[in-house]
Design a protein around this motif. Structure first.
Motif, mmCIF file in Angstrom:
data_model
loop_
_atom_site.group_PDB
_atom_site.id
_atom_site.type_symbol
_atom_site.label_atom_id
_atom_site.label_comp_id
_atom_site.label_asym_id
_atom_site.label_seq_id
_atom_site.Cartn_x
_atom_site.Cartn_y
_atom_site.Cartn_z
ATOM 1 N N THR A 20 0.837 -1.203 0.000
ATOM 2 C CA THR A 20 0.000 0.000 0.000
ATOM 3 C C THR A 20 0.872 1.253 0.000
ATOM 4 O O THR A 20 0.620 2.196 -0.762
ATOM 5 N N LEU A 21 1.894 1.269 0.828
ATOM 6 C CA LEU A 21 2.774 2.444 0.881
ATOM 7 C C LEU A 21 3.566 2.614 -0.411
ATOM 8 O O LEU A 21 3.800 3.751 -0.849
ATOM 9 N N LEU A 22 3.959 1.519 -1.038
ATOM 10 C CA LEU A 22 4.628 1.624 -2.346
ATOM 11 C C LEU A 22 3.686 2.205 -3.401
ATOM 12 O O LEU A 22 4.089 3.067 -4.202
ATOM 13 N N VAL A 23 2.428 1.769 -3.401
ATOM 14 C CA VAL A 23 1.448 2.303 -4.356
ATOM 15 C C VAL A 23 1.227 3.792 -4.099
ATOM 16 O O VAL A 23 1.148 4.592 -5.036
ATOM 17 N N VAL A 24 1.127 4.192 -2.823
ATOM 18 C CA VAL A 24 0.955 5.611 -2.498
ATOM 19 C C VAL A 24 2.139 6.413 -3.018
ATOM 20 O O VAL A 24 1.959 7.498 -3.594
ATOM 21 N N LEU A 25 3.344 5.916 -2.829
ATOM 22 C CA LEU A 25 4.532 6.623 -3.327
ATOM 23 C C LEU A 25 4.505 6.772 -4.843
ATOM 24 O O LEU A 25 4.783 7.849 -5.378
ATOM 25 N N GLY A 46 5.748 11.727 3.714
ATOM 26 C CA GLY A 46 5.035 10.927 4.707
ATOM 27 C C GLY A 46 5.006 9.452 4.346
ATOM 28 O O GLY A 46 5.249 8.590 5.195
ATOM 29 N N ALA A 47 4.716 9.152 3.083
ATOM 30 C CA ALA A 47 4.679 7.753 2.658
ATOM 31 C C ALA A 47 6.073 7.128 2.730
ATOM 32 O O ALA A 47 6.214 5.953 3.090
ATOM 33 N N ALA A 48 7.108 7.900 2.416
ATOM 34 C CA ALA A 48 8.478 7.375 2.492
ATOM 35 C C ALA A 48 8.862 7.077 3.939
ATOM 36 O O ALA A 48 9.459 6.030 4.225
ATOM 37 N N VAL A 49 8.528 7.971 4.858
ATOM 38 C CA VAL A 49 8.829 7.732 6.277
ATOM 39 C C VAL A 49 8.084 6.482 6.756
ATOM 40 O O VAL A 49 8.670 5.608 7.407
ATOM 41 N N LEU A 50 6.803 6.381 6.437
ATOM 42 C CA LEU A 50 6.031 5.211 6.851
ATOM 43 C C LEU A 50 6.580 3.925 6.239
ATOM 44 O O LEU A 50 6.638 2.881 6.905
ATOM 45 N N LEU A 51 6.993 3.997 4.981
ATOM 46 C CA LEU A 51 7.559 2.820 4.320
ATOM 47 C C LEU A 51 8.873 2.404 4.976
ATOM 48 O O LEU A 51 9.107 1.215 5.229
ATOM 49 N N GLY A 98 5.305 10.193 10.040
ATOM 50 C CA GLY A 98 4.829 9.836 8.702
ATOM 51 C C GLY A 98 3.355 10.111 8.523
ATOM 52 O O GLY A 98 2.923 10.679 7.513
ATOM 53 N N LEU A 99 2.561 9.729 9.514
ATOM 54 C CA LEU A 99 1.124 9.976 9.428
ATOM 55 C C LEU A 99 0.820 11.467 9.465
ATOM 56 O O LEU A 99 -0.062 11.952 8.751
#
Length: 187
Positions: A20-25, A46-51, A98-99
């Motif tokens: 999911t985080l890869l798709v968001v990126l 944010g997506a990179a930090v969460l990933l 990240g969030l």
């Protein structure tokens, strides 16, 4: 098979979040026209930090049994506890950051908008109407909602009578809005 099965289970458990985080990126990086610059940058960050945090947690959980076994043999359980605290701290700090960046991306570049309408008590009756009466009744003009009259010169029937406490033919109401509910008074 025991350790391999554990690692596969952990990877499968973390895989939906990672994908999911890869798709968001990917979507954020390719949505140049749809997202303003600052919003896109915040979303990517944010997506990179969460990933990164999720990758770190996946690696930590997969390595955990080996680390525990090695520390128990060497008698250095205190060192493992400190490593576990450091790994948990990465999650405790990384996820909110990240969030927070993703949420900031939602609001970035958007100006505050005021709700349409007027404050309570600012209602005025439509033009050509008497106080509290729909315009067809007060004005008595043919074709304006007065019973029995049509549109002049066309022979077409009018919208019909406007009945009090019922929506007007145009989808609204000729009545003022109800006052907001009053709280209970405590004397």
């Amino acid at each position: 098979m025991g350790m391999f099965g554990y690692r596969i289970t952990q990877l499968v458990g973390h895989l939906p979040v990672l994908l999911t985080l890869l798709v968001v990126l990917v979507l954020a990086a390719t949505a140049r026209r749809r997202l303003p610059g600052r919003a896109r940058s915040l979303l990517i960050a944010g997506a990179a930090v969460l990933l990164l945090v999720e990758l770190f947690n996946t690696a930590w959980v997969a390595a955990l049994p080996e680390l525990i076994r090695a520390r128990v043999r060497s008698g250095g359980m205190r060192q493992f506890e400190l490593m576990n605290l450091a790994a948990s701290t990465v999650s405790w700090i990384g996820y909110p950051i990240g969030l927070g960046l993703v949420v900031a991306a939602v609001f970035a570049g958007r100006a505050a908008s005021h709700a349409p309408g007027q404050p309570w008590g600012a209602w005025t009756p439509p033009a050509g109407s008497a106080a509290g009466q729909p315009s067809g009744f007060a004005a008595g003009h043919p074709g304006t909602g007065h019973p029995g009259h049509g549109h002049p010169g066309t022979g077409q029937p009018g919208p019909g009578p406007v009945v009090p406490d019922q929506a007007a033919p145009w989808g609204g109401s000729d009545r003022p809005p109800a006052a907001p509910p009053q709280g209970d008074r405590v004397d």
